[in-house]
Scaffold this active site. Structure first.
Site, mmCIF file in Angstrom:
data_model
loop_
_atom_site.group_PDB
_atom_site.id
_atom_site.type_symbol
_atom_site.label_atom_id
_atom_site.label_comp_id
_atom_site.label_asym_id
_atom_site.label_seq_id
_atom_site.Cartn_x
_atom_site.Cartn_y
_atom_site.Cartn_z
ATOM 1 N N SER A 123 -44.109 -1.181 -9.275
ATOM 2 C CA SER A 123 -43.974 -2.119 -10.390
ATOM 3 C C SER A 123 -43.544 -1.492 -11.701
ATOM 4 C CB SER A 123 -45.294 -2.855 -10.611
ATOM 5 O OG SER A 123 -45.311 -4.041 -9.871
ATOM 6 N N TYR A 224 -50.851 -12.202 -13.053
ATOM 7 C CA TYR A 224 -49.780 -11.285 -12.654
ATOM 8 C C TYR A 224 -49.107 -11.806 -11.387
ATOM 9 C CZ TYR A 224 -47.627 -6.660 -11.971
ATOM 10 O OH TYR A 224 -46.747 -5.610 -11.828
ATOM 11 N N SER A 225 -47.802 -11.998 -11.445
ATOM 12 C CA SER A 225 -47.059 -12.528 -10.304
ATOM 13 C C SER A 225 -45.714 -11.834 -10.193
ATOM 14 C CB SER A 225 -46.844 -14.042 -10.466
ATOM 15 O OG SER A 225 -45.998 -14.536 -9.442
ATOM 16 N N ASN A 226 -45.465 -11.227 -9.047
ATOM 17 C CA ASN A 226 -44.191 -10.547 -8.810
ATOM 18 C C ASN A 226 -43.013 -11.514 -8.810
ATOM 19 O OD1 ASN A 226 -45.039 -7.678 -8.273
ATOM 20 N ND2 ASN A 226 -46.309 -8.721 -6.771
ATOM 21 N N GLY A 364 -47.552 1.283 -10.773
ATOM 22 C CA GLY A 364 -46.859 0.690 -9.641
ATOM 23 C C GLY A 364 -47.489 1.117 -8.342
#
Length: 409
Positions: A123, A224-226, A364
């Site tokens: 990330s 939090y969302s990818n 990440g």
């Protein structure tokens, strides 16, 4: 981004993969890891201050030796108290660059972690993408209050999701409410297949997310969302006419000379040189870690596919606050955590230490790799560190590493 889960039943594999994937590419500092292998020694690269001297020069040399030793000790602890075969860290400040590693990069050959090893940055990719989006906003090629619908018409629709009500600002700050595709078990099953399977496209990932109801109305909360950053990657392509990887290389990697950083797309292997990535040992904490180096990173996309080195990441996070990539107003927006109640800005989050120091960075997680980079607000002191497993390091060991570098008097 774990591809195969260790459980024996199919249901167990799917559930474990979904849970692991949901944790991948996440932002939480410090993390917590389980027991890991004993340290097998440390390698180091000396920075400025080697040799002998008198007066102020001698003091700087003594300080350099002290900080070098503290870094080595903290990295040894990071490896010893975690579930990774090896760990490494690189620190930069006015006295030069220091590197230390502990444990092994390859359990089969006994190879140690090298300073220029490539690894999956997970990330931390989001900080690169956020930088490009904010550059485009500064050039007035897009607006942060533009809706997703304006740039990607019809893509975010259905099950209560409406791209007409979600702004790019909300994507950047994780306040869109969109479901995280990484928590979808169908994606987990897809990622459980061998890397030779057809890659997932960004639009497929978005459609997977939109098949779920949103967590909340846009702007109402933080989660939090990818999915948010996969959408931003698509917006960059729509605005510039170039894939987000090419645009990031043109705007960030090239100007900073980050030659060890790349976007693999669907390529499952790492560029050389590199060590191996391992799944963390679970359960009793015994056994041999499973090699998960080869994977298909296409499902991470703009949310986490980048490959990099500790040197490159330290250079990027050191340059970002100095104005070479973004003007001051854009950097202030990047660090504005109002929408997330202090947790996250735009591709950056604050790390507050007990000694009163606040750092800015990102972490990440992706299959076989955990990494984090943090810097002082002026970018003059940077620390980049990594483990060769996706499990977060033990919280106490991670805190000790951060304090050793940033809380010294």
């Amino acid at each position: 981004m774990p591809i195969r889960a260790p459980e024996r039943t199919r249901r167990g594999r799917t559930r474990a993969a979904a849970l692991a994937l949901a944790a991948v590419l996440s932002a939480a500092v410090p993390g917590c890891g389980g027991p890991g292998p004993a340290d097998r020694g440390a390698a180091r690269t000396l920075g400025a201050g080697a040799g002998t001297g008198t007066g102020a020069a001698a003091t700087r040399q003594a300080d350099g030796r002290h900080t070098e030793a503290a870094l080595r000790a903290a990295v040894r602890r990071l490896a010893a108290e975690g579930s990774a075969p090896g760990a490494a860290a690189l620190a930069r400040d006015g006295d030069g660059t220091r590197f230390a590693s502990a444990g092994l990069a390859d359990l089969r050959t006994g190879r140690r972690i090298l300073r220029n090893d490539r690894f999956r940055a997970g990330s931390i990719t989001k900080t690169l993408i956020a930088t490009v989006v904010l550059q485009l906003a500064d050039e007035r090629r897009l607006g942060l209050d533009d809706t997703v619908e304006e740039h990607l018409p019809g893509l975010v629709r259905g099950r209560g999701n409406d791209g007409r009500k979600i702004t790019l600002r909300q994507l950047l700050t994780h306040t869109s409410g969109l479901f995280d595709f990484a928590a979808d078990q169908r994606v987990a099953r897809r990622l459980s297949r061998p890397p030779t399977a057809a890659p997932l496209t960004p639009r497929q990932l978005v459609r997977t997310a939109v098949a779920h109801r949103p967590r909340f109305a846009p702007g109402a909360a933080w989660h939090y969302s990818n999915t948010n950053y996969v959408l931003l990657g698509l917006v960059v392509q729509r605005v510039t006419g170039r894939p987000y990887a090419a645009e990031t290389e043109r705007r960030v990697l090239g100007p900073l000379g980050l030659r060890g950083t790349s976007f693999p797309g669907a390529r499952g292997t790492l560029p050389t040189p590199h060590g191996r990535g391992y799944a963390p040992i679970t359960g009793t904490g015994t056994g041999t870690p499973r090699d998960v180096t080869v994977l298909d990173p296409s499902a991470a996309g703009a949310a986490g596919e980048a490959i990099s080195t500790l040197d490159d990441l330290a250079r990027f996070f050191g340059a970002l606050p100095r104005g070479g990539l973004l003007p001051p107003a854009a950097l202030r927006r990047m660090r504005d955590t109002t929408a997330s109640d202090g947790r996250y800005g735009m591709g950056l989050f604050p790390v507050r230490l007990s000694c009163g120091v606040t750092l800015w960075g990102h972490n990440g997680q992706i299959n076989g790799s955990y990494a984090q980079v943090v810097a002082t607000p002026d970018g003059r002191r940077v620390l980049a560190y990594r483990l060769n497993t996706e499990a977060r390091p033990a919280a106490a060991a991670e805190r000790a590493l951060l304090k050793a570098e940033f809380c010294r008097t």
